[in-house]
Design an enzyme around this catalytic site. Structure first.
Site, PDB file in Angstrom:
ATOM      1  N   HIS A 196     -22.852  53.647   6.904  1.00  0.00           N
ATOM      2  CA  HIS A 196     -24.273  53.382   7.109  1.00  0.00           C
ATOM      3  C   HIS A 196     -25.155  54.513   6.600  1.00  0.00           C
ATOM      4  O   HIS A 196     -26.220  54.285   6.042  1.00  0.00           O
ATOM      5  CB  HIS A 196     -24.534  53.154   8.602  1.00  0.00           C
ATOM      6  N   GLU A 439     -18.956  28.862  -5.669  1.00  0.00           N
ATOM      7  CA  GLU A 439     -18.291  30.066  -5.160  1.00  0.00           C
ATOM      8  C   GLU A 439     -16.929  29.744  -4.565  1.00  0.00           C
ATOM      9  O   GLU A 439     -16.280  30.599  -3.972  1.00  0.00           O
ATOM     10  CB  GLU A 439     -19.183  30.802  -4.150  1.00  0.00           C
ATOM     11  N   ASP A 463     -17.733  35.570  -3.552  1.00  0.00           N
ATOM     12  CA  ASP A 463     -16.788  34.636  -2.943  1.00  0.00           C
ATOM     13  C   ASP A 463     -15.858  34.017  -3.971  1.00  0.00           C
ATOM     14  O   ASP A 463     -14.683  33.791  -3.688  1.00  0.00           O
ATOM     15  CB  ASP A 463     -17.542  33.539  -2.178  1.00  0.00           C
ATOM     16  N   CYS A 510     -25.268  35.133  -9.045  1.00  0.00           N
ATOM     17  CA  CYS A 510     -26.017  35.910  -8.049  1.00  0.00           C
ATOM     18  C   CYS A 510     -25.107  36.822  -7.233  1.00  0.00           C
ATOM     19  O   CYS A 510     -25.557  37.460  -6.291  1.00  0.00           O
ATOM     20  CB  CYS A 510     -26.825  34.986  -7.142  1.00  0.00           C
TER      21      CYS A 510
HETATM   22  C1  PEP Z   1     -21.515  35.409  -3.429  1.00  0.00           C
HETATM   23  O1  PEP Z   1     -20.598  34.949  -2.746  1.00  0.00           O
HETATM   24  O2  PEP Z   1     -21.336  35.937  -4.538  1.00  0.00           O
HETATM   25  C2  PEP Z   1     -22.898  35.382  -2.936  1.00  0.00           C
HETATM   26  C3  PEP Z   1     -23.909  35.736  -3.702  1.00  0.00           C
HETATM   27  O3  PEP Z   1     -23.086  35.011  -1.646  1.00  0.00           O
HETATM   28  P1  PEP Z   1     -22.800  36.001  -0.399  1.00  0.00           P
HETATM   29  O4  PEP Z   1     -22.523  37.360  -0.963  1.00  0.00           O
HETATM   30  O5  PEP Z   1     -24.020  35.932   0.441  1.00  0.00           O
HETATM   31  O6  PEP Z   1     -21.605  35.358   0.220  1.00  0.00           O
HETATM   32 MG    MG Z   2     -21.071  33.705  -1.053  1.00  0.00          MG
END
Ligand code: PEP
Ligand code: MG
Length: 589
Positions: A196, A439, A463, A510
């Site tokens: 943290h 994902e 993911d 993303c």
């Molecule tokens: C991902 O899985 O890449 C994603 C952007 O979603 P999160 O990280 O919120 O699971």
């Molecule tokens: Mg995800």
């Protein structure tokens, strides 16, 4: 002046930047904790004293959380969520009360004893996350002890003139209590990248090196120090030559940053004219200011579950409408993608009381949880639709979709919400665009079927890599196996892009892979048209896009597709960055 030999220490650079200045050494506090016997008659009074100290602690932590939230953003503020968990941990607190009743010793003594017992057990765990909890427990305990002992002020560790703080460990709340202007950097013996304190140091843009063995014993108060948060180096009593070298590196990095900042309003277009869409990931409406400051033209991922995790209770429909409209009211030409709730997995909300699961990432998470709790899901969908009335650039995205049926069920609930709003005469944007996250490997493999039903794809590589390679994304023991350039992952990305193109829909990425400058050309070469990254990565990613040729990215992707992933693929990706944007490698650890 006497000639003191230079000492160099290696640690882990966790927050970039160079610092130079005198040391302020925080020796471990030996402040004695009062320890005395109490009589039976004193027990109730002592319990009340402890209870009141915990109430004050809770209030103080909430205050700090709010202050840090507005100054440094939601990610830093969330740190204090873990501290609040410590004071709200019923079994921990009950154990202290029990000790007090049975051992008949004062509140300070039993609290100190119990917290050390917990902290020592956690400290010896293999898991980084659990080890960090030991720091949380000690930090919170120090706060409660100070209150019990009538010390109302924060510890006097703020240096009077700017200094580099040296300590065995620095807790996030100590850091939050310090005046940033009086800090040049921090160097600690303990800590990790995910700690943290490291997260906060990054948010404060404070150069930091952690995990430097034996540092405190070798540094004296006021000793001259140099610190490099990228290379993870701390130098004590630097020689003139070393001073010169650090000054040169600092100047060079500063001019790179300046150049990157100047790109704020420039398009994300390659040297040969290929335009990319570069948007940002956010977790709360408060993060939008950082996005605007860095010149991103849209939000590619609003992780709405943080609205549910941040507050003690679930936000109701009105609160959600306000949160979504608060983000969408900004002029974002590239749109705002609201991802529906992705609770579960590692994001557990205290309000759902989810049963512990053996495999939470394979369990009741995201769209699965939403489809099982239609009232909760429809409240969110109605809120998004209502917010879209005045903000037609708002889009909806479903996470963790693993089958067409799942998408269709979610979409059916959305249509129900539209009909209900219509019946009630509540306005919304009828053509609101709906997309899915890709994902889960099954979604990528069925991308053609999904593409016929949605308006956009966004690949969640965090993911997708985890599920494709069976590598827990949060487990540091298998972190070396988490390979975004693995041929299986790249094949799934490629299939998704191809399916999207067939239907004329956009495919973005993303996950964290999109924010890693080294992988940016690879994703572009695979045909991804949009990158959604954390606000702090926007400048670096844009610089890479602007300094490469799209043709080179395509060639790179073709070469990497023929490889087996791992080191070889990474080296090829780095090679292009070294050729086209070498200065980026100076800034990224
Ligand atoms: C991902 O899985 O890449 C994603 C952007 O979603 P999160 O990280 O919120 O699971
Ligand atoms: Mg995800």
């Amino acid at each position: 002046m006497e000639n003191v030999p230079e000492l160099e220490f290696k640690g882990l650079g966790v927050s970039s930047g160079i610092a130079a200045g005198p040391a302020r050494v925080l020796k471990p506090s030996d402040a004695t904790v009062p320890d005395y016997a109490i009589s039976d008659a004193d027990v109730p009074r002592e319990l009340i004293r402890l209870e009141q100290a915990l109430i004050v602690t809770r209030r103080q932590l909430r205050d700090i959380q709010q202050r840090v939230g507005s100054a440094l953003g939601s990610e830093s503020a969330r740190i204090f969520e873990s501290h609040l968990h410590v004071v709200d941990d019923a079994s921990f607190i009950e154990e202290i009360y029990h000790d007090l009743r049975t051992q008949k010793r004062n509140a300070e003594a039993v609290l100190h004893q119990a917290s050390e017992r917990y902290a020592k057990t956690l400290q010896n765990m293999e898991d980084d996350y659990l080890r960090e909890r030991a720091t949380d427990i000690r930090d919170v305990t120090r706060r409660v002890l100070r209150i019990l002992m009538g010390q109302t002020t924060e510890p006097p560790i703020a240096p009077d003139s700017p200094r580099i703080l040296v300590a065995a460990d620095i807790t996030p709340s100590d850091l939050a209590g310090l005046d940033r202007h009086k800090l040049l950097g921090i160097a600690t013996e303990q800590g990790s990248t995910t700690a943290h304190t490291a997260i906060m140091a990054r948010a404060m843009e404070l150069p930091a090196v952690v995990g430097v063995r034996d540092l405190c014993a070798r540094v004296g108060e006021g000793d001259r120090l140099l610190l490099d948060g990228v290379r993870g180096v701390v130098v004590v009593h630097p020689t003139p030559a070393r001073e010169k070298e650090f000054a040169r590196v600092a100047r060079s990095r500063q001019s790179i940053r300046k150049r990157l900042d100047a790109l704020k309003d420039e398009p994300a277009t390659t040297l040969d004219g290929h335009a990319m869409t570069l948007v940002a990931n956010i977790e709360t409406p408060g993060d939008v200011s950082a996005v605007l400051a860095r010149g991103a033209r849209g939000i590619g991922l609003f992780r709405t579950e943080y609205l549910f995790l941040a507050n003690a209770g679930e936000p109701d429909e009105e609160q959600q409408v306000r949160a979504y409209a608060e983000v969408a009211r900004h002029d974002f030409p590239d749109g705002v993608v609201i991802r529906t709730l992705d609770l579960g997995g590692d994001k557990l909300s205290p309000t759902f009381h989810q049963q512990p699961e053996a495999n939470p990432f394979l369990g009741w998470r995201a769209i699965r949880l939403c489809l099982d709790l239609p009232a909760l899901f429809k409240t969110q969908l109605r809120a998004i639709l209502r917010a879209s009335a005045n903000h037609p650039h708002l889009r909806i995205m479903f996470p963790m979709v693993s089958s067409v049926a799942e998408f269709e069920q979610a979409n059916k609930l959305l249509e129900e919400c539209k009909a209900e709003l219509d019946a009630a005469g509540v306005p919304f944007h009828r053509e609101v665009e709906v997309g899915v996250m890709i994902e889960i490997p099954s979604a990528a493999l069925m991308a053609r079927r999904l593409a016929r039903r949605v308006r956009f794809f966004s690949i969640g590589t965090n993911d997708l890599v985890q599920y494709t390679l069976a590598v827990d994304r949060g487990n540091d023991r298998v972190a070396h196996l988490f390979d975004p350039a693995h041929p299986a992952v790249l094949e799934l990305i490629e299939r998704t892009v191809a399916a999207g193109r067939e239907q004329g829909i956009s495919t973005s990425v993303c996950g964290e892979m999109a924010g890693n400058p080294v992988f940016v050309p690879l994703l572009m070469g695979l045909g991804v048209d949009t990158l959604s990254v954390s606000p702090s990565a926007i400048a670096l990613v844009k610089a890479v896009i602007r300094q490469i040729r799209y043709a080179d990215a395509v060639e790179l992707a073709a070469e990497v597709r023929a490889m087996e992933g791992g080191e070889e693929a990474l080296a090829r990706c780095r090679k292009l960055i070294r050729q086209c944007a070498p200065e980026i490698l100076e800034l990224a650890e």
